[in-house]
Design a protein around this motif. Structure first.
Motif, PDB file in Angstrom:
ATOM      1  N   LEU A 149       0.889  -1.138   0.025  1.00 26.69           N
ATOM      2  CA  LEU A 149       0.063  -0.083  -0.193  1.00 26.69           C
ATOM      3  C   LEU A 149       0.882   1.314  -0.006  1.00 26.69           C
ATOM      4  CD1 LEU A 149      -2.481  -1.116   2.671  1.00 26.69           C
ATOM      5  CD2 LEU A 149      -2.996  -0.994   0.218  1.00 26.69           C
ATOM      6  N   GLY A 150       1.886   1.165   0.746  1.00 27.86           N
ATOM      7  CA  GLY A 150       2.922   2.530   0.829  1.00 27.86           C
ATOM      8  C   GLY A 150       3.419   2.614  -0.368  1.00 27.86           C
ATOM      9  N   LYS A 151       3.648   1.730  -1.206  1.00 29.85           N
ATOM     10  CA  LYS A 151       4.319   1.930  -2.416  1.00 29.85           C
ATOM     11  C   LYS A 151       3.417   2.044  -3.662  1.00 29.85           C
ATOM     12  CE  LYS A 151       8.022  -1.624  -1.805  1.00 29.85           C
ATOM     13  NZ  LYS A 151       8.545  -2.755  -2.176  1.00 29.85           N
ATOM     14  N   LEU A 152       2.096   2.345  -3.310  1.00 27.00           N
ATOM     15  CA  LEU A 152       1.000   2.735  -4.239  1.00 27.00           C
ATOM     16  C   LEU A 152       1.020   1.751  -5.225  1.00 27.00           C
ATOM     17  CD1 LEU A 152       1.378   6.651  -4.166  1.00 27.00           C
ATOM     18  CD2 LEU A 152      -0.018   5.018  -2.645  1.00 27.00           C
ATOM     19  N   ASN A 153       1.593   0.602  -5.158  1.00 30.19           N
ATOM     20  CA  ASN A 153       1.121  -0.419  -6.091  1.00 30.19           C
ATOM     21  C   ASN A 153       0.474  -1.824  -5.574  1.00 30.19           C
ATOM     22  OD1 ASN A 153       3.425  -1.557  -4.809  1.00 30.19           O
ATOM     23  ND2 ASN A 153       4.490  -2.220  -6.444  1.00 30.19           N
ATOM     24  N   LEU A 154      -0.064  -1.661  -4.650  1.00 31.36           N
ATOM     25  CA  LEU A 154      -1.037  -2.648  -4.144  1.00 31.36           C
ATOM     26  C   LEU A 154      -2.509  -1.863  -3.436  1.00 31.36           C
ATOM     27  CD1 LEU A 154      -1.994  -5.321  -3.248  1.00 31.36           C
ATOM     28  CD2 LEU A 154      -0.820  -5.213  -1.230  1.00 31.36           C
ATOM     29  N   SER A 155      -3.712  -2.427  -4.227  1.00 30.03           N
ATOM     30  CA  SER A 155      -4.750  -1.628  -3.600  1.00 30.03           C
ATOM     31  C   SER A 155      -5.816  -2.856  -3.384  1.00 30.03           C
ATOM     32  CB  SER A 155      -5.259  -0.630  -4.563  1.00 30.03           C
ATOM     33  OG  SER A 155      -5.615  -1.230  -5.735  1.00 30.03           O
ATOM     34  N   LEU A 156      -6.712  -2.283  -2.523  1.00 29.94           N
ATOM     35  CA  LEU A 156      -7.945  -3.269  -2.480  1.00 29.94           C
ATOM     36  C   LEU A 156      -9.273  -2.695  -2.923  1.00 29.94           C
ATOM     37  CD1 LEU A 156      -7.455  -4.285   1.328  1.00 29.94           C
ATOM     38  CD2 LEU A 156      -6.679  -5.823  -0.692  1.00 29.94           C
ATOM     39  N   VAL A 157     -10.045  -3.553  -3.733  1.00 29.92           N
ATOM     40  CA  VAL A 157     -11.393  -3.067  -4.166  1.00 29.92           C
ATOM     41  C   VAL A 157     -12.514  -3.836  -3.434  1.00 29.92           C
ATOM     42  CG1 VAL A 157     -12.775  -3.028  -6.206  1.00 29.92           C
ATOM     43  CG2 VAL A 157     -10.345  -2.118  -6.311  1.00 29.92           C
ATOM     44  N   GLU A 158     -13.339  -3.453  -2.942  1.00 28.98           N
ATOM     45  CA  GLU A 158     -14.569  -4.143  -2.342  1.00 28.98           C
ATOM     46  C   GLU A 158     -15.347  -5.041  -3.470  1.00 28.98           C
ATOM     47  OE1 GLU A 158     -16.621  -4.732   1.231  1.00 28.98           O
ATOM     48  OE2 GLU A 158     -15.479  -2.980   0.972  1.00 28.98           O
ATOM     49  N   ALA A 159     -15.564  -6.228  -3.020  1.00 26.74           N
ATOM     50  CA  ALA A 159     -16.098  -7.338  -4.120  1.00 26.74           C
ATOM     51  C   ALA A 159     -16.998  -8.089  -3.063  1.00 26.74           C
ATOM     52  CB  ALA A 159     -15.163  -7.938  -4.845  1.00 26.74           C
ATOM     53  N   THR A 160     -17.678  -9.014  -3.761  1.00 26.90           N
ATOM     54  CA  THR A 160     -18.446 -10.126  -3.250  1.00 26.90           C
ATOM     55  C   THR A 160     -17.636 -11.114  -2.889  1.00 26.90           C
ATOM     56  OG1 THR A 160     -19.152 -10.988  -5.144  1.00 26.90           O
ATOM     57  CG2 THR A 160     -20.723  -9.066  -4.250  1.00 26.90           C
ATOM     58  N   GLU A 161     -17.923 -12.317  -2.287  1.00 24.67           N
ATOM     59  CA  GLU A 161     -17.303 -13.748  -2.202  1.00 24.67           C
ATOM     60  C   GLU A 161     -16.982 -13.958  -3.709  1.00 24.67           C
ATOM     61  OE1 GLU A 161     -18.053 -16.555   0.636  1.00 24.67           O
ATOM     62  OE2 GLU A 161     -18.721 -14.931   2.356  1.00 24.67           O
ATOM     63  N   ALA A 162     -17.988 -14.006  -4.330  1.00 21.80           N
ATOM     64  CA  ALA A 162     -18.130 -14.729  -5.677  1.00 21.80           C
ATOM     65  C   ALA A 162     -17.049 -13.908  -6.556  1.00 21.80           C
ATOM     66  CB  ALA A 162     -19.348 -14.603  -6.213  1.00 21.80           C
ATOM     67  N   GLY A 163     -16.845 -12.683  -6.133  1.00 19.72           N
ATOM     68  CA  GLY A 163     -16.020 -11.872  -7.020  1.00 19.72           C
ATOM     69  C   GLY A 163     -14.369 -11.668  -6.632  1.00 19.72           C
ATOM     70  N   VAL A 164     -14.165 -12.587  -5.812  1.00 21.05           N
ATOM     71  CA  VAL A 164     -12.702 -12.414  -5.249  1.00 21.05           C
ATOM     72  C   VAL A 164     -11.807 -12.976  -6.120  1.00 21.05           C
ATOM     73  CG1 VAL A 164     -10.942 -13.572  -3.619  1.00 21.05           C
ATOM     74  CG2 VAL A 164     -13.397 -13.305  -2.737  1.00 21.05           C
ATOM     75  N   GLU A 165     -10.818 -11.985  -6.497  1.00 19.45           N
ATOM     76  CA  GLU A 165      -9.688 -12.177  -7.624  1.00 19.45           C
ATOM     77  C   GLU A 165      -8.705 -11.256  -7.362  1.00 19.45           C
ATOM     78  OE1 GLU A 165     -12.250 -11.829 -11.192  1.00 19.45           O
ATOM     79  OE2 GLU A 165     -11.771  -9.772 -11.367  1.00 19.45           O
ATOM     80  N   THR A 166      -7.587 -11.434  -8.007  1.00 19.19           N
ATOM     81  CA  THR A 166      -6.387 -10.482  -7.962  1.00 19.19           C
ATOM     82  C   THR A 166      -5.837 -10.162  -9.435  1.00 19.19           C
ATOM     83  OG1 THR A 166      -5.957 -11.460  -5.867  1.00 19.19           O
ATOM     84  CG2 THR A 166      -4.351  -9.845  -6.689  1.00 19.19           C
ATOM     85  N   THR A 167      -6.013  -8.932  -9.710  1.00 23.23           N
ATOM     86  CA  THR A 167      -5.341  -8.608 -11.120  1.00 23.23           C
ATOM     87  C   THR A 167      -3.728  -8.129 -10.939  1.00 23.23           C
ATOM     88  OG1 THR A 167      -7.393  -8.043 -12.203  1.00 23.23           O
ATOM     89  CG2 THR A 167      -5.502  -7.003 -13.100  1.00 23.23           C
ATOM     90  N   TYR A 168      -2.954  -8.592 -11.616  1.00 21.11           N
ATOM     91  CA  TYR A 168      -1.452  -8.423 -11.509  1.00 21.11           C
ATOM     92  C   TYR A 168      -1.035  -7.564 -13.013  1.00 21.11           C
ATOM     93  CZ  TYR A 168      -1.473 -11.750  -7.670  1.00 21.11           C
ATOM     94  OH  TYR A 168      -1.534 -12.444  -6.667  1.00 21.11           O
ATOM     95  N   ARG A 169      -0.706  -6.497 -12.945  1.00 18.10           N
ATOM     96  CA  ARG A 169      -0.503  -5.493 -14.137  1.00 18.10           C
ATOM     97  C   ARG A 169       0.861  -5.195 -14.510  1.00 18.10           C
ATOM     98  NH1 ARG A 169      -1.019  -0.577 -16.713  1.00 18.10           N
ATOM     99  NH2 ARG A 169      -1.343   0.411 -14.784  1.00 18.10           N
ATOM    100  N   ARG A 170       1.512  -5.315 -15.552  1.00 14.08           N
ATOM    101  CA  ARG A 170       2.790  -4.953 -15.571  1.00 14.08           C
ATOM    102  C   ARG A 170       2.791  -3.472 -16.424  1.00 14.08           C
ATOM    103  NH1 ARG A 170       8.158  -7.952 -18.350  1.00 14.08           N
ATOM    104  NH2 ARG A 170       9.484  -6.096 -18.168  1.00 14.08           N
TER     105      ARG A 170
END
Length: 225
Positions: A149-170
């Motif tokens: 979070l401190g590096k501003l390259n990890l963030s959380l977005v509210e979602a439902t249980e069904a929508g749990v996923e993680t996007t990694y972008r270059r």
């Protein structure tokens, strides 16, 4: 005594004659048998160039092996289980199954995007309800990639249980991969009791990728995420 001197003198003349007729090699046949052995050993050393000639080949092989190892390191080889669990615990305070799953996903994403650990070129967005288990994945991702979070390259977005996923972008290329816990993982590791978290986390580390997570197909062009 005089006879002994004559005998010794006679032997010396024979040795001198032998050395004169055969040259240095005559020393091999003469009374310097110990010295004769040394040239023989030296002659074995003379084979050393052949052995030495092999050494360049060996040295040539070593760099190849070294480069292979280096390439393997660049591809992030599998870590010792204890090292991975310690890395997760250092960020999360423990190494339960969901945090370890996040770690596994993060390592997979780095390899997929061709990025090293702790790269500032990675950006991670984790979609999750504000509930432990699902949110633990974000800490696992941080442990695997160095994002925060401190590096501003990890963030959380509210979602439902069904929508749990993680996007990694270059960031530099826009290339991205989205991963989510597999249905088998969800069923097997949901609501693990606190006393079983450490054992479950270790178990997750040993499972095949497909039993831990799956890749989310990219949305059609122009479709909202």
């Amino acid at each position: 005594m005089r006879e002994a001197r004559k005998t010794m003198s006679h032997a010396a003349w024979i040795l001198l004659a032998a050395m004169s007729s055969t040259g240095c090699g005559g020393a091999v046949a003469g009374g310097t048998a110990g010295h004769a052995t040394a040239p023989a050993e030296h002659a074995t050393d003379a084979v050393a160039p052949a052995g030495h000639a092999a050494a360049p080949g060996e040295r040539a092989t070593a760099p190849a092996g070294h480069h292979h190892g280096h390439r393997h390191a660049q591809g992030r080889p599998a870590e010792a289980p204890d090292d991975a669990l310690r890395a997760v615990a250092a960020i999360h305070g423990g190494a339960g199954p969901w945090a370890v799953a996040g770690y596994r996903m993060g390592r997979y994403a780095l390899a997929k995007l061709g990025l090293p650990e702790k790269s500032f070129d990675i950006e991670i967005v984790h979609h999750s309800p504000r509930n432990v288990q699902f949110s633990c994945i974000a800490d696992g991702a941080a442990a695997a990639t160095g994002a925060s979070l401190g590096k501003l390259n990890l963030s959380l977005v509210e979602a439902t249980e069904a929508g749990v996923e993680t996007t990694y972008r270059r960031r530099s290329t826009g290339q991205a991969v989205t991963l989510r816990p597999s249905p088998a993982f969800r069923a097997r590791f949901r609501d693990v009791p606190r006393e079983g978290l450490a054992a479950a986390g270790k178990e997750v580390l040993s499972l095949p990728d497909a039993e831990v997570f799956e890749e989310v197909p990219p949305p059609p062009a122009g479709a909202p995420r």
